[in-house]
Write an enzyme that holds these catalytic residues in place. Sequence first.
Site, PDB file in Angstrom:
ATOM      1  CE  LYS A 177      -1.381   2.945   2.722  1.00 21.32           C
ATOM      2  NZ  LYS A 177      -1.320   4.106   1.810  1.00 21.32           N
ATOM      3  CD  GLU A 253      13.779   0.691   8.660  1.00 20.06           C
ATOM      4  OE1 GLU A 253      14.245   1.537   9.464  1.00 20.06           O
ATOM      5  OE2 GLU A 253      14.379  -0.334   8.347  1.00 20.06           O
ATOM      6  CB  CYS A 287      13.267   9.193   8.400  1.00 18.30           C
ATOM      7  SG  CYS A 287      13.827   7.895   7.325  1.00 18.30           S
ATOM      8  CD  GLU A 384      10.945  12.485  11.334  1.00 19.47           C
ATOM      9  OE1 GLU A 384      11.861  11.891  10.754  1.00 19.47           O
ATOM     10  OE2 GLU A 384       9.748  12.181  11.183  1.00 19.47           O
TER      11      GLU A 384
HETATM   12  P1  ADP Z   1       4.098  10.832   6.641  1.00 15.95           P
HETATM   13  O1  ADP Z   1       3.733  11.780   7.739  1.00 15.95           O
HETATM   14  O2  ADP Z   1       5.530  10.819   6.315  1.00 15.95           O
HETATM   15  O3  ADP Z   1       3.182  10.893   5.455  1.00 15.95           O
HETATM   16  P2  ADP Z   1       2.665   8.578   7.618  1.00 15.95           P
HETATM   17  O4  ADP Z   1       3.090   7.678   8.709  1.00 15.95           O
HETATM   18  O5  ADP Z   1       1.457   9.428   7.826  1.00 15.95           O
HETATM   19  O6  ADP Z   1       3.944   9.419   7.273  1.00 15.95           O
HETATM   20  O7  ADP Z   1       2.427   7.765   6.269  1.00 15.95           O
HETATM   21  C1  ADP Z   1       3.213   6.709   5.864  1.00 15.95           C
HETATM   22  C2  ADP Z   1       2.324   5.654   5.234  1.00 15.95           C
HETATM   23  O8  ADP Z   1       1.407   5.208   6.217  1.00 15.95           O
HETATM   24  C3  ADP Z   1       1.498   6.146   4.069  1.00 15.95           C
HETATM   25  O9  ADP Z   1       1.399   5.114   3.109  1.00 15.95           O
HETATM   26  C4  ADP Z   1       0.145   6.400   4.704  1.00 15.95           C
HETATM   27  O10 ADP Z   1      -0.939   6.298   3.799  1.00 15.95           O
HETATM   28  C5  ADP Z   1       0.096   5.269   5.690  1.00 15.95           C
HETATM   29  N1  ADP Z   1      -0.843   5.459   6.807  1.00 15.95           N
HETATM   30  C6  ADP Z   1      -1.200   6.606   7.425  1.00 15.95           C
HETATM   31  N2  ADP Z   1      -2.083   6.356   8.415  1.00 15.95           N
HETATM   32  C7  ADP Z   1      -2.295   5.015   8.427  1.00 15.95           C
HETATM   33  C8  ADP Z   1      -3.088   4.114   9.221  1.00 15.95           C
HETATM   34  N3  ADP Z   1      -3.851   4.547  10.209  1.00 15.95           N
HETATM   35  N4  ADP Z   1      -3.038   2.791   8.930  1.00 15.95           N
HETATM   36  C9  ADP Z   1      -2.261   2.324   7.938  1.00 15.95           C
HETATM   37  N5  ADP Z   1      -1.485   3.115   7.175  1.00 15.95           N
HETATM   38  C10 ADP Z   1      -1.484   4.435   7.405  1.00 15.95           C
END
Ligand code: ADP
Length: 483
Positions: A177, A253, A287, A384
């Site tokens: 995903k 990560e 990161c 960050e």
């Molecule tokens: P960033 O702030 O760098 O975008 P995130 O942790 O929000 O980092 O996003 C990283 C990945 O996690 C993306 O693919 C995002 O769609 C996914 N993501 C965000 N929220 C959720 C969740 N509740 N469950 C699963 N995946 C998530």
Amino acid sequence: MNAQSTTFPTAALIDGKWITSSKTFPVLDPATGSKLADVPDLNADDARRAIDAAHQAFPAWAAKPAKDRSAILRRWYELLLAETESLAQLMTAEQGKPLCEARKEVVYGASFVEWFAEEGKRAYGHTIPTTGASRRYLTIKQPIGVVAAITPWNFPIAMITRKVSSALAAGCTIVVKPSEETPLCALAVAKLAVDAGVPAGVFNVITTMDAASVGQALTGDDRVRKLTFTGSTEVGKILYRQSADTIKKLTLELGGNAPLIVFDDADLERSIAAAMASKFRNAGQTCVCANRILVQSGIYDRFVASLHEATSKLHVAPGRDPQSTIGPLINADAITKVKALLADAVAKGAKIEVGGTPDAHGPLFFTPTIVTGVKPRMAIANEEIFGPVASLIRFDTEAEAIAIANDTPYGLAAYLFSQNVSRAWRVAEALEAGMVGINEGMFSNEVAPFGGVKQSGLGREGAQEGLEEYLETKFLCIGGITS
Ligand code: ADP
């Protein structure tokens, strides 16, 4: 979409079929705000279909000799390299980074595929000296099963190839995903994997705006035996909790708060070059970016002056402009966060030496910034930044630098600059981080283990350790052996 990227798909991939949907979401160019494509907005049921496909494909893929899997991965690697320019154009359009950096990411991303194509052949078990005359002991390595991968937007190709190539080399199948900000890069690399001969169901891609529901489907399914995630610590914690019921193996990560420590005895020129690379690459959106630049008093003024000079040579422009070294940030939230961190720091006594303002190229551009007089308790030293802001903290002693560096829940990357070998060893050993650059500002590559300690995550990617993450060790005890 621009002409270069039209050959790449805009449909999701389940069981070897390109899937469209009446429900879609737009992918935007952060430099211009214009729409590049619409991609399917899939849901939890689609994720379960992808898991079905990966589950069905698993036995045949796992049973393939490692050499045969390796040959397919090798072809994928070659196709990625052959498409470097078109993938880089697509990445710059979708993610915003300067083209020169996008080209490097494609090569970097492909390097994992090359490495794991080779390393997959070396999933050795071992024999163990027996404890009883009639028994013999050995271990074999087996792929863990179906893997789910959730990936971020900042390295939209490398974070996918690093996970997928190690999983596939080990004999696992995978459901990816990608970030909703950068699904096109994910689909492009998946297409090249299909072209390389990766069988239906072995590599599936679910595009969605509903990350939470798809995340729940992936973590809640017992058939998914491993989750690999790169993203924020906040979301990592959610996924860790959600994986508890099915006791999944996890690679996480997560976020970092990297200190970059410059001692009085550092080579100034080297530390400046490294600080620039570590801080401003990808407009500060990595990161492992130097989030806190700790500079000892004796070199502080010279360091600030040199950093100022180096920063003035950066060129803010859309990534497709060949002169660009700083592209747009990913979205409006990123700009809001950078502004808020700077406002908080200034309100608490820090000083903006240069920059600190939005850039005229558009709403997502921000000028390269240096902020001095930062104190460890300020938000900018604890969160960050994920933007082109160099945040400088002054210190006096080695012990003080180590204490400040370690005073964070994170522990991903750290950097130190010193010409004194004893100090370099001492400090490297004392830093609570998964990776330490010693007189180096960029160290990530396919042969080295990437990962963090503390709340920066679990497990390692790349290197031998990266393959191990997708393998189970099975112990075989053979009894009844007569002499
Ligand atoms: P960033 O702030 O760098 O975008 P995130 O942790 O929000 O980092 O996003 C990283 C990945 O996690 C993306 O693919 C995002 O769609 C996914 N993501 C965000 N929220 C959720 C969740 N509740 N469950 C699963 N995946 C998530």
